[in-house]
Design a protein around this motif. Structure first.
Motif, PDB file in Angstrom:
ATOM      1  N   SER A   1      83.323  37.967  35.703  1.00 42.96           N
ATOM      2  CA  SER A   1      82.479  36.795  35.463  1.00 42.96           C
ATOM      3  C   SER A   1      81.076  37.020  36.011  1.00 42.96           C
ATOM      4  CB  SER A   1      83.089  35.556  36.113  1.00 42.96           C
ATOM      5  OG  SER A   1      82.207  34.455  36.006  1.00 42.96           O
TER       6      SER A   1
ATOM      7  N   THR B   1      86.720  30.162  29.898  1.00 44.81           N
ATOM      8  CA  THR B   1      87.049  30.594  28.542  1.00 44.81           C
ATOM      9  C   THR B   1      86.276  29.732  27.556  1.00 44.81           C
ATOM     10  OG1 THR B   1      88.879  31.186  27.056  1.00 44.81           O
ATOM     11  CG2 THR B   1      89.057  29.068  28.210  1.00 44.81           C
TER      12      THR B   1
ATOM     13  N   ILE C   1      86.846  35.777  33.412  1.00 50.23           N
ATOM     14  CA  ILE C   1      86.794  35.216  32.056  1.00 50.23           C
ATOM     15  C   ILE C   1      88.005  35.723  31.292  1.00 50.23           C
ATOM     16  CG2 ILE C   1      85.509  35.152  29.889  1.00 50.23           C
ATOM     17  CD1 ILE C   1      82.955  35.574  31.601  1.00 50.23           C
TER      18      ILE C   1
ATOM     19  N   VAL D   1      80.684  33.016  29.035  1.00 49.49           N
ATOM     20  CA  VAL D   1      81.690  33.355  28.033  1.00 49.49           C
ATOM     21  C   VAL D   1      81.051  33.946  26.781  1.00 49.49           C
ATOM     22  CG1 VAL D   1      83.374  32.295  26.453  1.00 49.49           C
ATOM     23  CG2 VAL D   1      83.391  31.704  28.878  1.00 49.49           C
TER      24      VAL D   1
ATOM     25  N   CYS E   1      84.607  33.614  22.140  1.00 50.22           N
ATOM     26  CA  CYS E   1      84.686  34.129  23.509  1.00 50.22           C
ATOM     27  C   CYS E   1      84.201  35.582  23.486  1.00 50.22           C
ATOM     28  CB  CYS E   1      86.128  34.035  24.014  1.00 50.22           C
ATOM     29  SG  CYS E   1      86.326  34.299  25.793  1.00 50.22           S
TER      30      CYS E   1
END
Length: 684
Positions: free
Chosen positions: A639, A571, A608, A662, A617
């Motif tokens: 991810s 994150t 994520i 991210v 983010c």
């Protein structure tokens, strides 16, 4: 607010029930012929109730198992109540008949402390969790959630911790604390094994066994109940010292109207707030010892009562937050030395016997805790120089008392010269007031001023040390001064009261009427109250997160908890992301210092997770639709890097891989946050 008022009352009533028998005995032994022993006993009883809770926590997590806390509490309460079977002890209950009509105003105190806890309201009846940039609030919350997983006792938790890391002892393992992939376990081992913050964490961990969503009350209740107990103890003491109710109520308001404390708690001082009753009991024991000895009224019975009061004070404070107890011990030691040299040796010996024998008794009574605290003490001292966050300014004595708000301005903005001048003048007046008794011929006056001087020396010494650490942070200085504020206020109150006890001023040549002499203390108290009410709204504007009561439903949602526990997450690098740790057993594997051991998590898929509205983010990978976490304000994405590939990277490369995945722009990572324990590294 209404819910907070109700649970504050509930905590005070429970504390009173636990402590009213020993509170009665101690009050009867030290209050002499006073006709105001009712409020004295009330304050002492509630403070002792906090101490008894600490005893139960010490033996529960120290030996018998955390889940035995409630049974131990009941056992100690019944043992205490059994004392009234004896006629000589039952006779002390007559102190409860000695209340004045003005004392009835104390029933409003929980309303006021709940009002001071306004940042934690969620509407009229709800509560919420909120904090500034400091990490300690999430750490505290994660600790109470993680206690069952940490271990049932301290020794079991220590063994679990060492087994996971493969280290031989805690001194070796402290360098690898942050290699734990679980955010909750990392916090739990830190605060329960190294920090030994049992007085707050163990009772709340037991409360969460009933319903994990009760987590939402911890922050608001801690400050509201802690301040209320502090105020009641200080008020009770003042009824022995002051003849005027007005002075007692002003001292009460001053004690609970601490802007620095509000800022500390907002950024991570929950244990400090819960330890306030212990600080108050110790302060009262110290002042009463000097007062009775100076007047020649320290009878054997009074000595026993004050020693017991001291022991309960150490227990209530140390088991909750031992850092503040070490600070108080330093003040007491310096005071004893100065009293022996500049006042009377008899005063010094009386202080040593009362305070330090009480400390020894407390150490024995809480033996399992004492063993754990001694085992980790050297490690805690090493960590002290690397902890905390930077306040905007180095506060002056008047500012540490909450006179003028310097706490909520913008970081980096130079101090206003006018505010600085006012602070210097007010601080000079306070220091003069404290120290003017050094040349007095009266032993009591000299001893009070010596005590004030000792506080100034300790605060100054900590400031000098903190300024010369690698961080150069004022955090330790502000924290230590906050611990000592209740005792400092007792000294200021006593000094000011010298000229306010009678209609005629102490100096026969001074014909100033009483109402005009009351202006100065009233001015200070009014400014302190106004400052608190200015600080609280300003704190809300600087909050890093706000976790409403409705969000606590996630703690009882098994599907959501499984979702959080079964995946590894990346994150954004923001203070807000620490909130993840108290939503569930989250494994934020990119968390600083980014050298987590991922061997046990290698088969867990990397994902994520983003908070709705977190612009930092912004992953480019596909979002996972209809995820159970969506209804709690999260967005979850696939991810672009696997757990295996991430684990193979060095810490700095992990940071950059996480930022890229991210969608957060890369930034330079300070050297001290790259692998290892940041608290044991210089500020680079």
């Amino acid at each position: 607010m209404l819910t907070l008022v109700a649970i504050t009352f509930a905590v005070l009533v429970l504390a009173f029930f636990l402590g009213f028998v020993p509170g009665s005995l101690i009050t009867a032994s030290i209050a002499g012929e006073s006709k105001h022993r009712g409020p004295v006993a009330l304050g002492f009883s509630i403070g002792i109730g906090f101490a008894i809770s600490s005893i139960a926590a010490a033996w529960a997590f120290g030996l018998f198992g955390a889940n035995s806390y409630a049974l131990l509490l009941i056992f100690i309460a019944l043992l205490s109540l059994s004392l009234i079977i004896l006629p000589k002890f039952r006779a002390t209950l007559k102190v409860w008949k000695e209340f004045g009509r003005w004392d009835s105003l104390l029933v409003l105190l929980p309303f006021l402390t709940a009002f001071y806890s306004k940042p934690y309201w969620d509407g009229l009846t709800g509560l919420k969790l909120t904090a500034g940039g400091g990490p300690d609030i999430p750490q505290n919350l994660m600790t109470v959630l993680s206690q069952p997983a940490v271990g049932s006792t301290w020794s079991q938790g220590r063994d679990n911790f060492l087994a996971f890391l493969g280290d031989k002892n805690l001194g070796e393992a402290i360098y690898h604390l942050y290699q734990l992939p679980s955010m909750q376990l990392q916090a739990g081992f830190d605060y329960l094994i190294y920090g030994t913050r049992w007085g707050l964490s163990i009772p709340f961990a037991q409360l969460l066994r009933i319903d994990p969503s009760y987590l939402v009350i911890e922050q608001g209740l801690t400050i509201s109940a802690g301040l209320a107990a502090l105020g009641l103890i200080i008020y009770g003491f003042s009824r022995l010292l002051f003849s005027r109710y007005s002075l007692s109520f002003m001292l009460l308001l001053a004690a609970i109207s601490s802007a620095p404390l509000m800022v500390q708690i907002f950024n991570g001082g929950m244990a400090q707030a819960w330890g306030l009753p212990g600080i108050a009991l110790l302060s009262c024991a110290l002042m009463l010892t000097l007062l009775l000895k100076a007047k020649g009224e320290l009878t054997p019975g009074a000595f026993k009562g004050l020693t017991a009061l001291s022991a309960f004070g150490w227990l209530a404070n140390a088991v909750t937050y031992i850092d503040s107890s070490m600070t108080l011990a330093a003040v007491f030691a310096i005071s004893a030395a100065f009293l022996a040299v500049f006042a009377k040796r008899e005063l010094s010996f009386a202080l040593i016997k009362t305070i330090f024998i009480g400390g020894f008794i407390a150490a024995v009574v809480a033996a399992p805790y004492t063993y754990a605290a001694i085992s980790t003490m050297s490690i805690r001292l090493r960590l002290a120089s690397g902890t905390g966050f930077l306040f905007n300014y180095w506060p002056l004595p008047s500012e540490m008392l909450g006179v003028i708000d310097i706490w909520t301005g913008k970081a980096g903005v130079p101090r206003d010269p006018v505010v600085m001048l006012i602070g210097v003048l007010l601080s000079a007046a306070i220091v003069f007031l404290i120290l003017r008794g050094l040349l007095s011929k009266t032993a009591w006056d000299r001893s009070v001023s010596i005590l004030g001087l000792s506080i100034l020396i300790v605060c100054g010494g900590v400031a000098l040390w903190a300024k010369n650490t690698s961080l150069g942070s004022n955090y330790s200085y502000v924290k230590v001064c906050t611990y000592l504020t209740p005792l400092f206020l007792l000294i200021i109150g006593e000094r000011m009261s010298e000229n306010l006890k009678f209609k005629q001023a102490k100096n026969a040549k001074n014909d100033t009427p009483l109402w005009l002499r009351m202006v100065t203390p009233m001015f200070y108290v009014v400014v302190m109250v106004l400052t608190v009410n200015h600080v609280n709204p300003a704190l809300v504007k600087t909050q890093e997160f706000s976790f409403p009561e409705s969000m606590t439903a996630i703690l009882n949602d098994k599907a959501a908890q499984d979702e959080l526990a079964n995946y590894n997450y990346l994150t954004s690098y923001r203070a807000l992301s620490n909130v993840l740790g108290f939503t569930g057993d989250v494994h934020w594997v990119g968390k600083a210092p980014n050298d987590q051991l991922l061997g046990t998590r290698m088969n867990n898929e990397m994902r994520i997770i983003c908070f709705n509205g977190d612009n930092a983010c912004a992953p480019k990978s596909p979002e996972i639709s209809n995820n159970i976490l969506n209804k709690y304000g999260f967005r979850v994405f696939q991810s672009s890097i696997s757990t295996k590939d991430y684990a193979a990277l060095k810490p700095l490369d992990r940071y950059y891989a996480a930022m890229d995945a991210v969608g957060q722009p890369r930034f330079e990572v300070p050297e001290r946050f790259i692998g290892g324990n940041p608290l044991l590294k210089p500020n680079t």
